[in-house]
Design a protein around this motif. Structure first.
Motif: not given
Length: 584
Positions: A106-112, A125-132, A138-146, A153-156
């Motif tokens: 649910p947290e992912y869906q609400e953030l997306l 164009v893109s608005l997303y959350l990541g983690y260093h 690696k710059d990990l993708y958390l939530v991507d609304a591009s 999640p899993g992309d980096y």
């Protein structure tokens, strides 16, 4: 080879035209590009920071924990950094399947959903959350609304080489920057850190804004500018070639020399005061300037130009004198307004918590004037150890007159209250004194209450002011309706009636001026009482020192780019517990 003066003038004019045209094109283009780059960098930074503020850090932390946990588990099981670029299709699907459950959170869906809405609202164009992830850089993708090719999640991405040392040093804030990729074109990107309640960085908000259109416009602007300046330059050169001849070379040179000497003539006719401000001399000194000594009698436009230059010199000198005086006066007024602003701010209680030693109540207030000085004011003070007075008021008008009247009204109300007068008597006596000599016709809407701390008894009086909102313990904010009296300073002989309210521990009172409900957006729509009540109830669990800034944020978000036309003042009072002492 000797050249005539006419030929020399032609060559100089042509050369000057080319140089000036080139410089103009370059400077105009650079100014055009830099202004838009600065705008987009500022916009990207603002969107990134606002996104980092808007998202729920608890939701971000939950998603980040799951992504990191899965990523680190794969890393520990394989003993190396996952390289999905080298994966086969089956390995890639297996890798992504490890993270698939995260997208169902649910947290992912609400953030997306929130990021998608923010992206659409801001046109990025893109608005997303990541983690260093610093262990593997690696710059990990958390939530991507591009809008296109969004990551899951899993992309980096690999951390940029020039950012490694900065990230290792614990500096996660990245300023906005502009890039040009073959696949994506021109992008303006920025990021802002997201922290949890303990101040730990749990992710970053990143934004990409497309600049393809503006860069295309810049190229078109450059082509148009070159063409326009070339045409203008050729026309000017042609005109000069027609006008430069033997009959006008000498008069023009005379006027040119006189014009060039204008600055030196000014220097000899000026003095400096002790403060460094130039003093312009007039009279006989002007008669000896080079321009005033021009003696051209050609009987045509050249002579008219010469006379115009003489007149211009006189008017410029007069203008400089006037401008110097006006500038000095503006600086003086500006300095006085700055002092007045500081004095007014110092008159209002600004140290919070206001009564740290008193646990029975808490009070907090803010005031945002529409001009340098305002007519709104608030006040709170202890009448004695068991009585707390709170006041909020709004003086009619704006600027310095309202501010001066505000000082008088505030002083009178406080003095009468500290003389142990009841609230109704305070307003009655204050009204009589404000009516004396009120030739300007100013008036004050005011609301005042005195809380008996030991019992919760709250006696209040209203002089034409907006009704406050009261939240009972465990309830929501409701309007405290009571019949308002007449405004202060509006009419002599007015008697003000008191009302009594019983406060219980956990109750909260919210006071405000009409600058809150009458805040207007670009469509001339008012913020209104309904939005105010909704905003209070949505944030009613916040402490008072956070509640009022939150309400101001709601007002600013509603108003947008529209100017603030009235002072915005708010005061909140929490009644926490009854005092231990007994009072008759």
């Amino acid at each position: 080879m000797k050249l005539s003066l006419k030929s020399k003038v032609i060559l100089v004019v042509l050369l000057f035209t080319v140089i000036l045209s080139t410089c103009t094109v370059m400077l105009s283009y650079l100014t055009y590009i830099n202004s838009f780059q600065s705008y987009y960098e500022s916009l990207a930074g603002s969107i990134a920071k606002s996104t980092a503020t808007v998202v729920d850090n608890r939701q971000v932390e939950a998603v980040a924990d799951e992504v990191l946990k899965t990523y680190q588990r794969i890393y520990e099981e394989t003993g190396s950094v996952p390289d999905y670029d080298a994966f086969s299709q089956e390995e890639l699907e297996a890798y992504y399947s490890e993270f698939s459950y995260i997208t169902e959170m649910p947290e992912y869906q609400e953030l997306l959903e929130l990021l998608s809405q923010l992206r659409e609202d801001n046109g990025v164009v893109s608005l997303y959350l990541g983690y260093h992830e610093l262990n593997t850089m690696k710059d990990l993708y958390l939530v991507d609304a591009s809008a296109e090719e969004s990551c899951i999640p899993g992309d980096y991405d690999d951390v940029e080489a020039d950012q490694v040392e900065q990230l290792r040093a614990g500096n996660f804030d990245m300023p906005a920057y502009i890039t040009n990729y073959p696949d994506y074109g021109w992008l303006c990107s920025a990021s802002a850190t997201i922290e949890n309640e303990d101040g730990e960085v749990i992710g970053v908000a990143l934004v990409d804004i497309s600049m393809n259109e503006i860069m295309g416009d810049a190229q078109e602007f450059l082509r148009t500018l070159i063409l326009l300046i070339a045409v203008v330059a050729l026309l000017m050169a042609g005109l000069i070639l027609l006008l430069v001849n033997r009959t006008i070379v000498l008069p023009i040179n005379q006027m040119a020399r006189a014009a060039l000497q204008y600055v030196s003539d000014r220097r000899t006719s000026e003095g400096r005061t002790a403060s460094g401000v130039r003093r312009v001399s007039t009279g006989e000194e002007e008669e000896h300037s080079a321009i005033s000594q021009l003696n051209i009698h050609t009987g045509d436009e050249i002579q008219a130009l010469s006379e115009a230059i003489k007149t211009m010199e006189v008017e410029i000198n007069e203008y400089i004198q006037d401008l110097t005086a006006v500038t000095a006066e503006k600086e003086r007024i500006g300095a006085e307004l700055n002092v007045a602003t500081q004095i007014q701010a110092d008159m209002l209680p600004r140290i919070f918590p206001a009564f740290p030693e008193r646990e029975e109540f808490d009070v907090y207030a803010t005031m945002n004037p529409a001009k340098e000085v305002g007519g709104d004011f608030y006040d709170f003070f202890l009448v004695d150890d068991d009585h707390l007075a709170v006041v909020i008021a709004d003086v009619s008008g704006k600027g310095v007159p309202a501010a001066l009247f505000m000082v008088i009204a505030k002083t009178l109300i406080k003095n009468h209250t500290q003389n142990q007068e009841e609230p109704g008597a305070v307003f009655t006596h204050t009204n009589e004194q404000l009516c004396e000599g009120n030739d300007a016709g100013l008036f004050v809407t005011a609301w005042m209450g005195v809380l008996e701390i030991s019992t919760g008894k709250f006696v209040y009086v209203n002089a034409g002011h907006n009704p406050p909102l009261l939240k009972r313990a465990g309830g929501q904010f409701e309007w405290l309706k009571s019949r308002p009296g007449f405004v202060l300073a509006g009419m002599e002989g007015v008697r003000y009636r008191e009302n009594t309210l019983q406060l219980e521990p956990g109750d909260r009172l919210y006071l405000y001026t009409d600058g809150v409900t009458e805040a207007t957006d670009s469509h001339n729509e008012l913020f209104g009482e309904e939005r105010l009540q909704t905003a209070l109830n949505e944030n009613m669990d916040l402490p008072v020192e956070k509640l009022l800034p939150k309400i101001k944020e709601c007002i600013d978000a509603f108003v947008g780019e529209a100017d603030q036309f009235d002072d915005i003042t708010m005061l909140a009072l929490d009644y926490r517990s009854k005092g231990e002492q007994d009072h008759d």
